[in-house]
Design a protein around this motif. Structure first.
Motif, PDB file in Angstrom:
ATOM      1  N   SER A  39       0.799  -1.238   0.000  1.00  0.00           N
ATOM      2  CA  SER A  39       0.000   0.000   0.000  1.00  0.00           C
ATOM      3  C   SER A  39       0.828   1.282   0.000  1.00  0.00           C
ATOM      4  O   SER A  39       0.431   2.281   0.572  1.00  0.00           O
ATOM      5  CB  SER A  39      -0.963   0.013   1.201  1.00  0.00           C
ATOM      6  N   GLY A  40       1.997   1.243  -0.618  1.00  0.00           N
ATOM      7  CA  GLY A  40       2.797   2.451  -0.729  1.00  0.00           C
ATOM      8  C   GLY A  40       3.500   2.876   0.549  1.00  0.00           C
ATOM      9  O   GLY A  40       4.008   3.985   0.647  1.00  0.00           O
ATOM     10  N   ILE A  41       3.542   2.014   1.534  1.00  0.00           N
ATOM     11  CA  ILE A  41       4.216   2.319   2.811  1.00  0.00           C
ATOM     12  C   ILE A  41       5.727   2.333   2.575  1.00  0.00           C
ATOM     13  O   ILE A  41       6.247   1.578   1.756  1.00  0.00           O
ATOM     14  CB  ILE A  41       3.801   1.276   3.867  1.00  0.00           C
ATOM     15  N   ASP A  42       6.427   3.197   3.306  1.00  0.00           N
ATOM     16  CA  ASP A  42       7.870   3.356   3.089  1.00  0.00           C
ATOM     17  C   ASP A  42       8.704   2.197   3.615  1.00  0.00           C
ATOM     18  O   ASP A  42       9.674   1.796   2.978  1.00  0.00           O
ATOM     19  CB  ASP A  42       8.355   4.650   3.764  1.00  0.00           C
ATOM     20  N   HIS A  43       8.362   1.671   4.792  1.00  0.00           N
ATOM     21  CA  HIS A  43       9.170   0.632   5.443  1.00  0.00           C
ATOM     22  C   HIS A  43       8.263  -0.370   6.156  1.00  0.00           C
ATOM     23  O   HIS A  43       7.165  -0.023   6.588  1.00  0.00           O
ATOM     24  CB  HIS A  43      10.100   1.235   6.508  1.00  0.00           C
ATOM     25  N   VAL A  44       8.793  -1.582   6.334  1.00  0.00           N
ATOM     26  CA  VAL A  44       8.152  -2.604   7.164  1.00  0.00           C
ATOM     27  C   VAL A  44       9.170  -3.053   8.198  1.00  0.00           C
ATOM     28  O   VAL A  44      10.321  -3.353   7.862  1.00  0.00           O
ATOM     29  CB  VAL A  44       7.675  -3.815   6.334  1.00  0.00           C
ATOM     30  N   ALA A  48      16.095  -3.922   0.323  1.00  0.00           N
ATOM     31  CA  ALA A  48      14.639  -3.785   0.484  1.00  0.00           C
ATOM     32  C   ALA A  48      14.362  -3.070   1.802  1.00  0.00           C
ATOM     33  O   ALA A  48      15.055  -3.294   2.793  1.00  0.00           O
ATOM     34  CB  ALA A  48      13.965  -5.154   0.455  1.00  0.00           C
ATOM     35  N   PRO A  49      13.333  -2.208   1.843  1.00  0.00           N
ATOM     36  CA  PRO A  49      13.066  -1.412   3.051  1.00  0.00           C
ATOM     37  C   PRO A  49      12.357  -2.202   4.161  1.00  0.00           C
ATOM     38  O   PRO A  49      11.308  -1.821   4.656  1.00  0.00           O
ATOM     39  CB  PRO A  49      12.210  -0.266   2.519  1.00  0.00           C
ATOM     40  N   PHE A  50      12.960  -3.334   4.523  1.00  0.00           N
ATOM     41  CA  PHE A  50      12.454  -4.192   5.588  1.00  0.00           C
ATOM     42  C   PHE A  50      13.525  -4.268   6.671  1.00  0.00           C
ATOM     43  O   PHE A  50      14.712  -4.375   6.385  1.00  0.00           O
ATOM     44  CB  PHE A  50      12.142  -5.594   5.057  1.00  0.00           C
TER      45      PHE A  50
END
Length: 192
Positions: free
Chosen positions: A82-87, A103-105
């Motif tokens: 959903s277009g979130i920047d980071h998890v 990857a932004p994880f």
């Protein structure tokens, strides 16, 4: 710091999935309307649901999820949903072998560390915590500012609980309520 929000779609009897981790009709409201919720064209909701959900989604900077959700979604193919920047993934294990480190994880051990990392990444945007076991742990730790539920008109009878294994009482303030098609959106501030 932005708010920490516990969020998920839930059955009337409090489950986010059945015993086999299947959400069944919990997400029917996301495809039963006429108003596109995102650019994919797949998600279409009623106008009240769009007004409520889009405004919320646009404020989310980081999502916190457990390793189980990460594994069930195959890590969203390395792209936050959903277009979130980071998890931020709460886990006692390291990233999967071969995982793209760009990857932004972010993989962290424990909910306190997860919330701290998420708030650092989110700045003044919302930190969303996925409902379930991790969400319940964050609530139990006193780190949740608000509980949001998209209540679908279905009764599961058993399954994965919205609050996981929370075993203590937590008081919420009166909800804001928005009626959509096939969903009731509830937003409860958490009493401190």
């Amino acid at each position: 710091m932005g708010k920490v929000v516990l969020y998920g779609s839930v059955s009337v009897d409090g489950f986010i999935a059945d015993e086999n981790d299947q959400p069944g009709p919990l997400f029917d409201w996301l495809t039963s309307g006429a108003v596109p919720l995102d650019e994919s064209g797949v998600l279409k909701v009623s106008q009240p649901s769009y007004d409520y959900t889009r405004r919320y989604w646009d404020q989310i900077g980081v999502t916190i999820a457990g390793r189980r959700v990460f594994d069930l979604t195959d890590g969203w193919d390395g792209k936050p949903p959903s277009g979130i920047d980071h998890v931020v993934v709460v886990t006692h294990r390291s990233a999967p072998e071969g995982w793209d480190s760009a990857a932004p994880f972010h993989f962290v051990d424990g909910v306190e560390a997860a919330v701290a990392k998420a708030q650092e990444l989110a700045g003044d945007r919302i930190v969303e915590v996925a409902a379930g076991d991790v969400g319940g742990q964050v609530l139990a730790a006193g780190l949740v500012d608000e509980v949001r539920m998209d209540v679908a008109p279905v009764v599961f009878g058993s399954g994965k609980r919205y609050f996981g294994s929370v075993d203590a009482q937590h008081l919420l303030d009166d909800p804001d309520v928005v009626q959509g098609d096939r969903v009731l959106h509830l937003r409860y501030p958490v009493r401190r």
